[in-house]
Design a protein around this motif. Sequence first.
Motif, PDB file in Angstrom:
ATOM      1  N   ARG A   9      46.214  80.250  -0.073  1.00  0.00           N
ATOM      2  CA  ARG A   9      45.632  78.917   0.006  1.00  0.00           C
ATOM      3  C   ARG A   9      46.352  77.995  -0.966  1.00  0.00           C
ATOM      4  O   ARG A   9      46.846  78.442  -2.004  1.00  0.00           O
ATOM      5  CB  ARG A   9      44.143  78.975  -0.353  1.00  0.00           C
ATOM      6  CG  ARG A   9      43.313  79.802   0.616  1.00  0.00           C
ATOM      7  CD  ARG A   9      41.876  79.940   0.140  1.00  0.00           C
ATOM      8  NE  ARG A   9      41.015  80.505   1.177  1.00  0.00           N
ATOM      9  CZ  ARG A   9      39.706  80.684   1.039  1.00  0.00           C
ATOM     10  NH1 ARG A   9      39.099  80.346  -0.102  1.00  0.00           N
ATOM     11  NH2 ARG A   9      38.997  81.187   2.034  1.00  0.00           N
ATOM     12  N   LEU A  10      46.379  76.702  -0.634  1.00  0.00           N
ATOM     13  CA  LEU A  10      46.958  75.727  -1.554  1.00  0.00           C
ATOM     14  C   LEU A  10      45.924  75.404  -2.633  1.00  0.00           C
ATOM     15  O   LEU A  10      44.737  75.244  -2.347  1.00  0.00           O
ATOM     16  CB  LEU A  10      47.368  74.456  -0.820  1.00  0.00           C
ATOM     17  CG  LEU A  10      48.475  74.613   0.212  1.00  0.00           C
ATOM     18  CD1 LEU A  10      48.780  73.260   0.867  1.00  0.00           C
ATOM     19  CD2 LEU A  10      49.741  75.184  -0.406  1.00  0.00           C
ATOM     20  N   LEU A  11      46.380  75.280  -3.872  1.00  0.00           N
ATOM     21  CA  LEU A  11      45.489  75.009  -4.988  1.00  0.00           C
ATOM     22  C   LEU A  11      45.420  73.511  -5.248  1.00  0.00           C
ATOM     23  O   LEU A  11      46.371  72.904  -5.740  1.00  0.00           O
ATOM     24  CB  LEU A  11      45.961  75.745  -6.237  1.00  0.00           C
ATOM     25  CG  LEU A  11      45.033  75.658  -7.453  1.00  0.00           C
ATOM     26  CD1 LEU A  11      43.644  76.216  -7.126  1.00  0.00           C
ATOM     27  CD2 LEU A  11      45.631  76.418  -8.637  1.00  0.00           C
ATOM     28  N   GLY A  12      44.287  72.918  -4.884  1.00  0.00           N
ATOM     29  CA  GLY A  12      44.106  71.490  -5.090  1.00  0.00           C
ATOM     30  C   GLY A  12      45.170  70.689  -4.364  1.00  0.00           C
ATOM     31  O   GLY A  12      45.664  71.074  -3.310  1.00  0.00           O
ATOM     32  N   ARG A  13      45.523  69.544  -4.950  1.00  0.00           N
ATOM     33  CA  ARG A  13      46.539  68.707  -4.325  1.00  0.00           C
ATOM     34  C   ARG A  13      47.932  69.082  -4.844  1.00  0.00           C
ATOM     35  O   ARG A  13      48.694  68.259  -5.342  1.00  0.00           O
ATOM     36  CB  ARG A  13      46.245  67.229  -4.583  1.00  0.00           C
ATOM     37  CG  ARG A  13      46.238  66.808  -6.033  1.00  0.00           C
ATOM     38  CD  ARG A  13      45.982  65.310  -6.100  1.00  0.00           C
ATOM     39  NE  ARG A  13      46.221  64.789  -7.428  1.00  0.00           N
ATOM     40  CZ  ARG A  13      45.947  63.540  -7.792  1.00  0.00           C
ATOM     41  NH1 ARG A  13      45.422  62.713  -6.920  1.00  0.00           N
ATOM     42  NH2 ARG A  13      46.192  63.123  -9.008  1.00  0.00           N
ATOM     43  N   SER A  14      48.232  70.351  -4.730  1.00  0.00           N
ATOM     44  CA  SER A  14      49.554  70.852  -5.103  1.00  0.00           C
ATOM     45  C   SER A  14      50.085  71.694  -3.959  1.00  0.00           C
ATOM     46  O   SER A  14      49.376  71.989  -3.003  1.00  0.00           O
ATOM     47  CB  SER A  14      49.476  71.701  -6.383  1.00  0.00           C
ATOM     48  OG  SER A  14      48.967  73.000  -6.086  1.00  0.00           O
ATOM     49  N   GLY A  15      51.332  72.115  -4.074  1.00  0.00           N
ATOM     50  CA  GLY A  15      51.901  73.017  -3.086  1.00  0.00           C
ATOM     51  C   GLY A  15      51.843  74.460  -3.536  1.00  0.00           C
ATOM     52  O   GLY A  15      52.440  75.328  -2.894  1.00  0.00           O
ATOM     53  N   LEU A  16      51.116  74.740  -4.625  1.00  0.00           N
ATOM     54  CA  LEU A  16      51.055  76.092  -5.182  1.00  0.00           C
ATOM     55  C   LEU A  16      50.189  76.987  -4.309  1.00  0.00           C
ATOM     56  O   LEU A  16      49.029  76.681  -4.035  1.00  0.00           O
ATOM     57  CB  LEU A  16      50.480  76.026  -6.602  1.00  0.00           C
ATOM     58  CG  LEU A  16      50.519  77.315  -7.432  1.00  0.00           C
ATOM     59  CD1 LEU A  16      51.969  77.751  -7.683  1.00  0.00           C
ATOM     60  CD2 LEU A  16      49.773  77.119  -8.745  1.00  0.00           C
ATOM     61  N   ARG A  17      50.764  78.118  -3.866  1.00  0.00           N
ATOM     62  CA  ARG A  17      50.049  79.052  -2.992  1.00  0.00           C
ATOM     63  C   ARG A  17      49.388  80.145  -3.818  1.00  0.00           C
ATOM     64  O   ARG A  17      50.054  80.828  -4.605  1.00  0.00           O
ATOM     65  CB  ARG A  17      51.001  79.708  -2.000  1.00  0.00           C
ATOM     66  CG  ARG A  17      51.484  78.792  -0.883  1.00  0.00           C
ATOM     67  CD  ARG A  17      52.804  78.176  -1.200  1.00  0.00           C
ATOM     68  NE  ARG A  17      53.441  77.647   0.020  1.00  0.00           N
ATOM     69  CZ  ARG A  17      54.478  76.846   0.000  1.00  0.00           C
ATOM     70  NH1 ARG A  17      55.012  76.457  -1.150  1.00  0.00           N
ATOM     71  NH2 ARG A  17      55.008  76.420   1.141  1.00  0.00           N
TER      72      ARG A  17
END
Length: 354
Positions: A9-17
């Motif tokens: 899943r993406l964490l908040g408004r970031s591209g971190l998976r």
Amino acid sequence: MSLTLDTYRLLGRSGLRVSPLALGAATFGTEWGWGAEQDDARKLFDLYVERGGNFIDTADTYTNGSSERLLGEFTRDNRESLVLATKYSTLRRPGDPNSGGPHRKNLFASVESSLRRLKTDYIDLLYLHLWDFTTPVEEILRGMDDLVRQGKVLYVAISNAPAWQVSRMQAIADLRGWSPLIALQIEYSLIQRAGERDLIPMAGEMGLGVVPYSPMGGGLLTGKYSRGDLTGTSTKSGESTRKSHNHTLGWVTERNLAVADMVKEVATELGRTPAQVALAWTLQNPGVTAPIIGARTPTQLEDNLGALEVDLTASHLVRLDEASAIHLGYPHTVLAGDFARTQTQGDLKIEARG
């Protein structure tokens, strides 16, 4: 639901998976009276990673620093593939006034200490651990942004803070061009739903992914507690310290045990364990990104991971929600009622989208 740890899943408004369940490392080390020795902690780490898990949560003072030290050993061969989250602001040296708090001096010193213990040159996600109402938010945000610009921290986040302060900080970060907060860590479970009043809706509006801790209510929702535990006494070896901790926090109440009873009832119907049902309930909330699981043994971790396969029916959700319901309070109950709707919309039919 049928998720897996590598259904990212993406964490908040970031591209971190990140994985849909984070591995909590507060159990790595036994300095607090419970937890896992190094060999057992390594088994927990390996099991989680082998299943595709990549999101690991710790803090600079967890188990007096042992949690970070052990993770530093465990992540030597696969550091780049993991998302390591740690925290700062809790007191590191009793008696030293500047070794705790969210201010700039402690921020930089804490991060340097964490980097050494974790044996890495960067932290993926850094949380402000506990709000203390003393440090100007601009000082915190600017310090966090400086660390991001230096490459020592990749993303910043916050935990255990009032919703109005978090939203204010996010607005300031946006206006100043500083690194935004991408995650909010809160206590959230069937016995602690206060986050539904303001914190979870605020996080969704402001672009923060919600990462709940204690999704099993400190163990109350696992089915291991009974009415006999209301007295505060414990007789089983190895459980007394944790049970005493739960009593100190005020978690062992008639209301919470009644919620646990409903969890057990649903678990029996599904052929699942209470822990799996409690976790599955948290996972199904669209406002939640990744609950943190804190197992002490591989057997417990295996059981927790089984929550990814639990499908709660609409009927189950209704019963769990009713058993654990909280009063949202003003202004939420007013704004959600017929009176407010009539005053703002009359008899118009307006479909909300988005």
